[in-house]
Design a protein around this motif. Structure first.
Motif, PDB file in Angstrom:
ATOM      1  N   UNK A   2     -12.302  -4.555  -7.020  1.00 41.63           N
ATOM      2  CA  UNK A   2     -12.219  -3.352  -6.197  1.00 41.63           C
ATOM      3  C   UNK A   2     -10.758  -3.115  -5.836  1.00 41.63           C
ATOM      4  N   UNK A   3     -10.316  -1.911  -6.023  1.00 34.64           N
ATOM      5  CA  UNK A   3      -8.924  -1.621  -5.716  1.00 34.64           C
ATOM      6  C   UNK A   3      -8.839  -0.330  -4.924  1.00 34.64           C
ATOM      7  N   UNK A   4      -7.760  -0.212  -4.205  1.00 29.50           N
ATOM      8  CA  UNK A   4      -7.469   1.038  -3.518  1.00 29.50           C
ATOM      9  C   UNK A   4      -5.971   1.083  -3.246  1.00 29.50           C
ATOM     10  N   UNK A   6      -7.769   7.171 -10.634  1.00 29.86           N
ATOM     11  CA  UNK A   6      -8.299   7.249  -9.285  1.00 29.86           C
ATOM     12  C   UNK A   6      -7.581   6.249  -8.382  1.00 29.86           C
ATOM     13  N   UNK A   7      -7.320   6.694  -7.172  1.00 33.58           N
ATOM     14  CA  UNK A   7      -6.622   5.821  -6.235  1.00 33.58           C
ATOM     15  C   UNK A   7      -7.539   4.784  -5.621  1.00 33.58           C
ATOM     16  N   UNK A  48     -15.210  -3.851 -13.781  1.00 30.32           N
ATOM     17  CA  UNK A  48     -15.690  -5.213 -14.026  1.00 30.32           C
ATOM     18  C   UNK A  48     -14.772  -5.901 -15.026  1.00 30.32           C
ATOM     19  N   UNK A  49     -14.443  -7.121 -14.680  1.00 23.40           N
ATOM     20  CA  UNK A  49     -13.529  -7.898 -15.515  1.00 23.40           C
ATOM     21  C   UNK A  49     -14.242  -9.175 -15.942  1.00 23.40           C
ATOM     22  N   UNK A  87      -4.392  -2.597  -2.442  1.00 25.23           N
ATOM     23  CA  UNK A  87      -5.436  -3.575  -2.148  1.00 25.23           C
ATOM     24  C   UNK A  87      -6.224  -3.849  -3.419  1.00 25.23           C
ATOM     25  N   UNK A  88      -6.335  -5.131  -3.739  1.00 23.24           N
ATOM     26  CA  UNK A  88      -7.161  -5.513  -4.880  1.00 23.24           C
ATOM     27  C   UNK A  88      -8.033  -6.669  -4.436  1.00 23.24           C
ATOM     28  N   UNK A  89      -9.276  -6.376  -4.251  1.00 22.87           N
ATOM     29  CA  UNK A  89     -10.267  -7.378  -3.823  1.00 22.87           C
ATOM     30  C   UNK A  89      -9.860  -8.083  -2.534  1.00 22.87           C
ATOM     31  N   UNK A  90      -9.130  -7.362  -1.676  1.00 17.65           N
ATOM     32  CA  UNK A  90      -8.685  -7.923  -0.407  1.00 17.65           C
ATOM     33  C   UNK A  90      -7.885  -9.203  -0.589  1.00 17.65           C
ATOM     34  N   UNK A  91      -7.320  -9.392  -1.757  1.00 22.08           N
ATOM     35  CA  UNK A  91      -6.557 -10.611  -2.020  1.00 22.08           C
ATOM     36  C   UNK A  91      -5.251 -10.565  -1.244  1.00 22.08           C
ATOM     37  N   UNK A  92      -4.850 -11.725  -0.768  1.00 24.92           N
ATOM     38  CA  UNK A  92      -3.599 -11.819  -0.016  1.00 24.92           C
ATOM     39  C   UNK A  92      -2.532 -12.496  -0.857  1.00 24.92           C
ATOM     40  N   UNK A  93      -2.832 -13.698  -1.297  1.00 19.10           N
ATOM     41  CA  UNK A  93      -1.833 -14.426  -2.063  1.00 19.10           C
ATOM     42  C   UNK A  93      -2.232 -14.624  -3.510  1.00 19.10           C
TER      43      UNK A  93
END
Lengths: 238, 609
Positions: free
Chosen positions: B59-61, B86-87, B92-93, B42-48
């Protein structure tokens, strides 16, 4: 593989003068093969500790061999002091060992512990009764014990391998009371014996540094050869 | 036993002792079934895709099914922008160091394999996972958004626009504009909407009429300025009504239909507030303080209940006046005998038919307008005009009907100096005598103004009234009397005889048989012959520019103080009309109409007459 060792030479070159000094009179030599069971308490603990350590890493090492009872060989050179009492030199060899092993598709861990000892000492035999050609005897054997422990640990992961091995030594003494019966056939005799050896050993130490000893559960470990003994021997009277 | 046997025995002994050496045996092999790992990233809840602007918190997980992440690397294109062990976490980018474009955002992760094998435990076996997702860096201001619908429903104006789907949304600013001049739009913010899902707005300020709306889409990258959208419905505005009053103006307007938004009507006359109401249906006002003689600008302002910006008021303007508008009848002269008006403007003298104002005859004639004068005898048979052109004064006799020129005189040939007429015109008698105030500037000698009386049957000049200022000179229709300098004279053969000092302006009635004198607070009617007082009529103040309507015989005059034009019946002494007028202006009473500038007020038949 059998190897000629220094103490073998001592035995051989010590035996020859003895035989000549006694002019071979009243001497007999016995070769005995038997089986001994060994207590090896510390070394069992060593196995448990190794297994526990690997288990903590998630590796299910298993002891496929665990210091089992094994053959013993013994040479005795005896002389009748009286018709019912013999005394002589004895040389005994025995070995046992253990293996811890684990393997999967990616590699293996193989830990072999080989331990043997040479016991040299005196043996006293008392003839309790004669029933024709059968003699019933009791004996008491006192010996010094020279133990060797060879440890090897080989880890192989895919094509990479790592092997670690070392040797430990220790000395001790043993006392073995027992009973035996001997069938006398002319110059040959055949004996069966049953006894129990109690050993007292010094800690196992590295060959390169006698101060460095093997410790298990935070105590110095010994090779405890104590245990029951059985055997059958063939003798020749000169 | 020899030595050889001993040695053999010894060798056998050694072999025997070492013949049974123990060797550890056994294996422990585990079969491990490797299952396909199920990993979620998951990266920033991005889908596509990932939409990035400015400095973005990423934010990633990773869900690794009990595996331990060792390292994860984040790449934008080929640039390594962040690494972590860290998982789950964030970084910040700063996207502003990259041009706005679409990039490939890649994640490379390394974890233990999770098989439980020796290689896994010793770290010789890894699980490598990766994700590549388009990353849109957008640091440009957004494209403007436009309305999709502006409509009225339930008497309210609804504005609807497309939802903004891009990044860094901050707010919608809803602007309402108003044309100021031809190229400038004044605008006011009527709403700020901070939720991008809000795409409908009911404008509480709209009351009808023209409105301009636009949306300013504000994002963190700047504003997107939409174009103004013009919307129009009928506005509260004046209705065309016919005046039915001599002294009032009726104002009507159509009612506002946006009841929820309506606040009040305010009515202004020439900039002054004269009426205000919060009743949306109160749409009629009678302005009783209107005055005849000029047009009046009325402004109807309709204000909303909320939002006080002036641009939300709906304005409607109308020019109203009492009476009837007509062309500008400057230098108007009326002759009852011919039923004609004479007017001079734009270098042309015209004769108009009374009632229709249809042009019956015209005469192009050049003159400085200030010095043009026209006069006609009461019987309508003799007409003269004075013109002054290129510093030369002329007297012309014209045909009253066709306006054809019959005779031309220079004033110099008649008067001996280059005289010119005055605004007050020429008075012409039925006997072909004329009188007019004259202005001369031929030389310093005899400089000034005076009154000229000429018998055009035998033009002989004589200087009679050189008193140094202009006055009204009126000759009676029968040619026997003259009023000048507020004095009455009788006219003989090249003579004049003072009859009386009038004490005020005077005018002849009929052909001169009677004389009306206007004083400060009364009107006096005299018999010309013998100067006998016939009647006194009280007036509230001095009637200025008194004039007698040849058609009705009524006398009218301007009361400047009271701002009234009063009309009297001289026979009965009754005041017939009181018409509110301005304190300035020149009023003429002709043909039952009161004239001023380009308006006239038809006077009804008087019941008191």
């Amino acid at each position: 593989m059998m190897k000629m060792k220094f103490y073998h030479l001592i035995f051989v070159f010590g035996l020859v003068p003895i035989l000549y000094a006694n002019n071979f009179s009243q001497l007999s030599i016995r070769a005995s093969i038997g089986q001994g069971s060994y207590k090896m308490t510390d070394l069992h603990d060593l196995l448990d500790e190794i297994i526990g350590d690997y288990a903590a890493e998630g590796i299910a090492l298993e002891a496929t061999s665990d210091f089992p009872a094994y053959y013993t060989t013994q040479i005795q050179l005896l002389k009748y002091i009286t018709p019912k009492y013999q005394i002589g030199l004895v040389w005994q060899h025995r070995s046992t060992g253990a293996r811890l092993h684990y393997s999967d598709y990616s590699g293996s861990i193989l830990i072999d512990i080989f331990v043997n000892s040479e016991a040299a000492g005196f043996k006293n035999i008392w003839t309790v009764s004669n029933r024709g050609k059968l003699k019933f005897e009791s004996y008491l054997q006192l010996s010094g014990i020279f133990s060797n422990l060879h440890f090897s640990n080989e880890i192989t992961v895919f094509d990479e391998g790592l092997k670690d091995e070392f040797t430990l030594k220790s000395i001790g003494i043993g006392i073995e009371p027992g009973i035996s019966t001997t069938a006398v056939l002319s110059r040959l005799s055949i004996s069966l014996n049953l006894g129990f050896q109690q050993c007292f050993s010094r800690p196992l130490h590295f060959t390169s540094n006698k101060e460095a000893t093997l410790r298990v559960h935070n105590r110095e470990a010994t090779a405890d050869w104590s245990g029951p003994r059985t055997g059958v021997s063939v003798g020749f009277s000169f | 036993m020899n030595l050889r046997n001993i040695l053999v025995t010894s060798a056998l002994t050694i072999i025997f002792l070492n013949g049974c050496e123990y060797t550890p045996t056994g294996t422990n092999h585990r079969e491990i079934i490797i299952e396909e790992p199920s990993i979620s990233i998951n990266i920033n809840n991005a889908v596509e895709e990932i939409y990035v602007w400015g400095t973005k918190q990423m934010d990633y997980s990773f869900s690794l099914e009990n595996r331990s992440l060792e390292l994860v690397e984040f790449y934008l294109g080929d640039d390594l922008i962040y690494t972590s062990g860290q998982a789950q976490g964030s970084f910040f980018f700063n996207s502003k160091q990259y041009p706005s474009a679409t990039y490939l955002f890649s994640i490379f992760g390394y974890a233990n394999s999770g098989t439980g094998s020796l290689a896994d435990i010793f770290g010789a076996e890894k699980l490598i996972f990766e994700l590549a997702i388009p990353c849109i860096i957008d640091n440009e201001p957004p494209a403007p958004i436009e309305f999709v619908d502006i409509s009225v429903s339930n008497n309210q104006l609804s504005l609807m626009w497309n939802k903004y789907n891009g990044g860094p949304f901050m707010r919608y600013r809803l602007m309402r504009g108003k044309n100021v001049g031809t190229s400038y739009m004044s605008e006011t913010e009527i709403a700020t909407l901070g939720n991008p899902m809000d795409t409908v707005f009911i404008d509480p300020s709209y009351l009808g009429g023209d409105a301009y709306y636009r949306i300013i889409l504000v994002t963190e990258n700047g504003p997107g300025m939409g174009d103004f959208f013009h919307f129009q419905t009928a506005k509260p505005g004046f209705l065309d009504t016919q005046d039915i009053y001599l002294s009032a103006i009726e104002l009507r307007w159509n009612a506002c239909t946006f009841e929820q938004n309506f606040g009040r009507y305010t009515l202004y006359r020439d900039g002054d507030k004269i009426f205000e109401t919060t009743d949306m249906l109160d749409t009629v006002v009678i302005d009783n303080s209107a005055q005849f003689g000029d047009e009046i600008e009325y402004i109807l302002e309709t204000k909303p209940e909320v939002l006080g910006s002036p641009i939300f008021s709906v304005l409607d303007t109308i020019e109203k006046f009492i009476g009837v508008r007509t062309e500008n009848l400057s230098k108007l002269v009326y002759n009852e005998s011919l039923g004609s008006f004479y007017t001079y403007s734009y270098g042309e003298l015209r004769r108009l038919e009374a009632g229709t104002f249809q042009t019956l005859a015209s005469l192009p004639i050049e003159s400085e307008a200030a010095y043009f004068c026209f006069g006609i005898s009461p019987n309508g048979e003799i007409a003269y005009l004075l013109r002054f052109w290129q510093d030369q004064g002329y007297l012309l006799k014209v045909d009253p009907l066709s306006l054809s020129v019959e005779e031309i005189f220079t004033t110099n040939s008649l008067l001996g100096y280059n005289g010119r007429g005055m605004n007050n015109g020429i008075s012409v008698s039925n006997t072909n005598s004329i009188a007019f105030p004259s202005f001369r500037e031929t030389n310093n000698q005899n400089w000034g103004a005076g009154v000229v009386l000429l018998d055009m049957n035998d033009p002989v000049w004589y200087e009679t009234f050189n008193q140094g200022y202009a006055t009204i000179a009126t000759i009676s229709g029968d040619g026997q009397y003259l009023i000048a300098y507020e004095s009455l004279y009788s006219i003989g053969d090249h003579t004049r005889t003072l009859i009386a000092n009038l004490g005020g302006p005077g005018i002849f009635r009929d052909d001169g048989s009677q004389l009306i004198v206007i004083n400060a607070n009364n009107i006096s009617v005299y018999q010309s012959s013998g100067f006998l007082n016939i009647r006194e009529i009280a007036t509230p103040e001095l009637l200025r520019y008194p004039m007698m309507d040849p058609a009705t015989g009524y006398l009218g005059g301007h009361c400047r103080e009271n701002e009234k034009y009063l009309i009297y019946n001289l026979d009965s002494g009754v005041r017939l009309f009181e018409i509110p007028v301005q304190s300035f202006g020149r009023y003429s009473l002709y043909h039952s109409n009161l004239y001023c500038n380009n308006f006239y007020l038809p006077l009804p038949d008087s019941e008191n007459d």
